[in-house]
Design a protein around this motif. Structure first.
Motif, PDB file in Angstrom:
ATOM      1  N   GLN A  74       0.471  -1.421  -0.185  1.00  0.00           N
ATOM      2  CA  GLN A  74       0.249   0.332   0.093  1.00  0.00           C
ATOM      3  C   GLN A  74       0.315   1.099   0.211  1.00  0.00           C
ATOM      4  O   GLN A  74       0.701   2.338  -0.706  1.00  0.00           O
ATOM      5  CB  GLN A  74      -0.754   0.206   1.441  1.00  0.00           C
ATOM      6  CG  GLN A  74      -1.651  -0.525   1.142  1.00  0.00           C
ATOM      7  CD  GLN A  74      -3.037  -0.862   1.898  1.00  0.00           C
ATOM      8  OE1 GLN A  74      -2.885  -0.190   3.337  1.00  0.00           O
ATOM      9  NE2 GLN A  74      -4.172  -0.768   2.093  1.00  0.00           N
ATOM     10  N   GLU A  93       0.734   4.115  -2.781  1.00  0.00           N
ATOM     11  CA  GLU A  93       0.510   5.695  -2.632  1.00  0.00           C
ATOM     12  C   GLU A  93       1.486   6.310  -3.110  1.00  0.00           C
ATOM     13  O   GLU A  93       0.366   7.114  -3.171  1.00  0.00           O
ATOM     14  CB  GLU A  93       0.461   5.792  -0.908  1.00  0.00           C
ATOM     15  CG  GLU A  93      -0.605   5.162  -0.145  1.00  0.00           C
ATOM     16  CD  GLU A  93      -2.074   5.947  -1.000  1.00  0.00           C
ATOM     17  OE1 GLU A  93      -2.100   6.754  -0.630  1.00  0.00           O
ATOM     18  OE2 GLU A  93      -3.035   5.100  -1.039  1.00  0.00           O
ATOM     19  N   GLU A  94       2.699   6.540  -3.168  1.00  0.00           N
ATOM     20  CA  GLU A  94       3.257   7.365  -3.710  1.00  0.00           C
ATOM     21  C   GLU A  94       2.704   7.200  -5.334  1.00  0.00           C
ATOM     22  O   GLU A  94       3.786   8.574  -5.778  1.00  0.00           O
ATOM     23  CB  GLU A  94       4.928   6.285  -3.857  1.00  0.00           C
ATOM     24  CG  GLU A  94       5.604   5.885  -2.781  1.00  0.00           C
ATOM     25  CD  GLU A  94       6.639   5.562  -2.713  1.00  0.00           C
ATOM     26  OE1 GLU A  94       7.410   5.918  -4.069  1.00  0.00           O
ATOM     27  OE2 GLU A  94       7.609   5.104  -1.647  1.00  0.00           O
ATOM     28  N   LYS A 149      -0.172   8.682  -5.902  1.00  0.00           N
ATOM     29  CA  LYS A 149      -1.731   8.907  -6.057  1.00  0.00           C
ATOM     30  C   LYS A 149      -1.690  10.225  -6.551  1.00  0.00           C
ATOM     31  O   LYS A 149      -1.902  10.308  -6.752  1.00  0.00           O
ATOM     32  CB  LYS A 149      -1.776   8.958  -3.774  1.00  0.00           C
ATOM     33  CG  LYS A 149      -2.854   9.393  -3.899  1.00  0.00           C
ATOM     34  CD  LYS A 149      -2.848   9.415  -2.370  1.00  0.00           C
ATOM     35  CE  LYS A 149      -4.540  10.154  -1.794  1.00  0.00           C
ATOM     36  NZ  LYS A 149      -4.988  10.118  -1.177  1.00  0.00           N
ATOM     37  N   ASN A 150      -0.528  11.127  -6.028  1.00  0.00           N
ATOM     38  CA  ASN A 150      -0.862  12.805  -6.747  1.00  0.00           C
ATOM     39  C   ASN A 150       0.041  13.271  -7.461  1.00  0.00           C
ATOM     40  O   ASN A 150       1.086  14.394  -7.200  1.00  0.00           O
ATOM     41  CB  ASN A 150      -0.744  13.465  -5.084  1.00  0.00           C
ATOM     42  CG  ASN A 150      -1.677  12.870  -4.112  1.00  0.00           C
ATOM     43  OD1 ASN A 150      -2.556  13.347  -4.509  1.00  0.00           O
ATOM     44  ND2 ASN A 150      -1.595  12.696  -2.545  1.00  0.00           N
ATOM     45  N   LYS A 194       3.752   2.756 -10.379  1.00  0.00           N
ATOM     46  CA  LYS A 194       2.622   2.996  -9.390  1.00  0.00           C
ATOM     47  C   LYS A 194       1.226   4.412  -9.368  1.00  0.00           C
ATOM     48  O   LYS A 194       0.279   3.478  -9.220  1.00  0.00           O
ATOM     49  CB  LYS A 194       3.623   4.068  -8.390  1.00  0.00           C
ATOM     50  CG  LYS A 194       4.794   2.920  -8.132  1.00  0.00           C
ATOM     51  CD  LYS A 194       6.014   3.983  -6.954  1.00  0.00           C
ATOM     52  CE  LYS A 194       6.734   3.063  -6.776  1.00  0.00           C
ATOM     53  NZ  LYS A 194       8.225   4.025  -5.649  1.00  0.00           N
ATOM     54  N   VAL A 195       1.495   4.938 -10.409  1.00  0.00           N
ATOM     55  CA  VAL A 195       0.168   5.662 -10.173  1.00  0.00           C
ATOM     56  C   VAL A 195      -0.479   4.618 -11.213  1.00  0.00           C
ATOM     57  O   VAL A 195      -1.861   4.576 -10.671  1.00  0.00           O
ATOM     58  CB  VAL A 195       0.898   7.135 -11.781  1.00  0.00           C
ATOM     59  CG1 VAL A 195      -0.603   7.130 -12.236  1.00  0.00           C
ATOM     60  CG2 VAL A 195       1.302   7.611 -11.412  1.00  0.00           C
ATOM     61  N   TYR A 245      -2.163   3.129  -8.770  1.00  0.00           N
ATOM     62  CA  TYR A 245      -3.202   3.332  -7.587  1.00  0.00           C
ATOM     63  C   TYR A 245      -4.073   3.631  -7.748  1.00  0.00           C
ATOM     64  O   TYR A 245      -5.470   3.359  -8.203  1.00  0.00           O
ATOM     65  CB  TYR A 245      -2.583   4.706  -7.365  1.00  0.00           C
ATOM     66  CG  TYR A 245      -2.970   5.672  -6.616  1.00  0.00           C
ATOM     67  CD1 TYR A 245      -3.121   5.532  -4.770  1.00  0.00           C
ATOM     68  CD2 TYR A 245      -4.459   6.609  -7.329  1.00  0.00           C
ATOM     69  CE1 TYR A 245      -4.775   6.184  -4.299  1.00  0.00           C
ATOM     70  CE2 TYR A 245      -4.943   7.081  -6.267  1.00  0.00           C
ATOM     71  CZ  TYR A 245      -5.240   6.688  -4.893  1.00  0.00           C
ATOM     72  OH  TYR A 245      -5.946   7.568  -3.987  1.00  0.00           O
ATOM     73  N   LYS A 246      -4.632   3.477  -9.854  1.00  0.00           N
ATOM     74  CA  LYS A 246      -5.365   4.258 -10.327  1.00  0.00           C
ATOM     75  C   LYS A 246      -6.346   3.049 -10.707  1.00  0.00           C
ATOM     76  O   LYS A 246      -7.424   2.558  -9.973  1.00  0.00           O
ATOM     77  CB  LYS A 246      -5.299   4.628 -11.747  1.00  0.00           C
ATOM     78  CG  LYS A 246      -4.929   5.986 -11.843  1.00  0.00           C
ATOM     79  CD  LYS A 246      -4.086   6.661 -13.140  1.00  0.00           C
ATOM     80  CE  LYS A 246      -3.710   7.663 -13.116  1.00  0.00           C
ATOM     81  NZ  LYS A 246      -3.707   7.792 -15.191  1.00  0.00           N
ATOM     82  N   SER A 261      -8.077   1.965  -7.537  1.00  0.00           N
ATOM     83  CA  SER A 261      -9.423   3.446  -6.938  1.00  0.00           C
ATOM     84  C   SER A 261     -10.203   2.999  -7.880  1.00  0.00           C
ATOM     85  O   SER A 261     -11.168   3.503  -7.480  1.00  0.00           O
ATOM     86  CB  SER A 261      -8.490   4.159  -6.878  1.00  0.00           C
ATOM     87  OG  SER A 261      -7.733   4.398  -5.879  1.00  0.00           O
TER      88      SER A 261
END
Length: 141
Positions: free
Chosen positions: A61, A65-66, A68-69, A132-133, A136-137, A140
């Motif tokens: 996780q 999470e890295e 995320k933004n 990672k992106v 995460y997508k 989500s």
């Protein structure tokens, strides 16, 4: 003289075919691999299992999470298909199958670390961030 023209024409045709294969064959292989893996994961229900395993593992996780933004427009790839093409080019098929088998059968902490190490040693920092992106997508959704 006629022989030389025919000979050079054949050479040019072979070069065109070779160059075309060099540029289009990796895309074709990546598309086939991506389609096969996506169908297998969806049909077998393993995608949900993988999502649950990630949600239950704080280390994974934190890793995901890295992404995320992050502004993904500046990364080397933005889609799963593009990521697959990069992975197919950078890893051999046996490595990718090994990753898939380990993910399918569940992984020990050592196996997870081994995969992370292989990824980090082979991919650039930007490619890792792009993965990672995407992860995460995907999680989500």
């Amino acid at each position: 003289m006629r022989f030389i023209k025919v000979f050079f024409s054949i050479i040019v045709i072979i070069l065109i075919i070779g160059i075309s294969a060099y540029y289009f064959l990796p895309k074709l292989v990546a598309d086939q691999v991506m389609d096969k893996v996506a169908v297998e994961l969806q049909d077998s229900g393993q995608l949900e299992t993988i999502k649950n395993e990630i949600n239950n593992d704080p280390q994974l996780q934190a890793f995901i999470e890295e992404g995320k933004n992050v502004d993904s427009s500046k990364l080397p790839f933005q889609t799963k298909e593009e990521a697959t093409r990069v992975l197919v080019k950078k890893f051999n098929v046996s490595d990718l199958k090994d990753f898939q088998t380990k993910a399918k059968n569940g992984m020990t902490a050592e196996e997870k670390q081994e995969i992370f190490s292989k990824l980090e040693n082979t991919l650039t920092e930007e490619e890792m961030l792009a993965l990672k992106v995407l992860a995460y997508k995907e999680l989500s959704k």
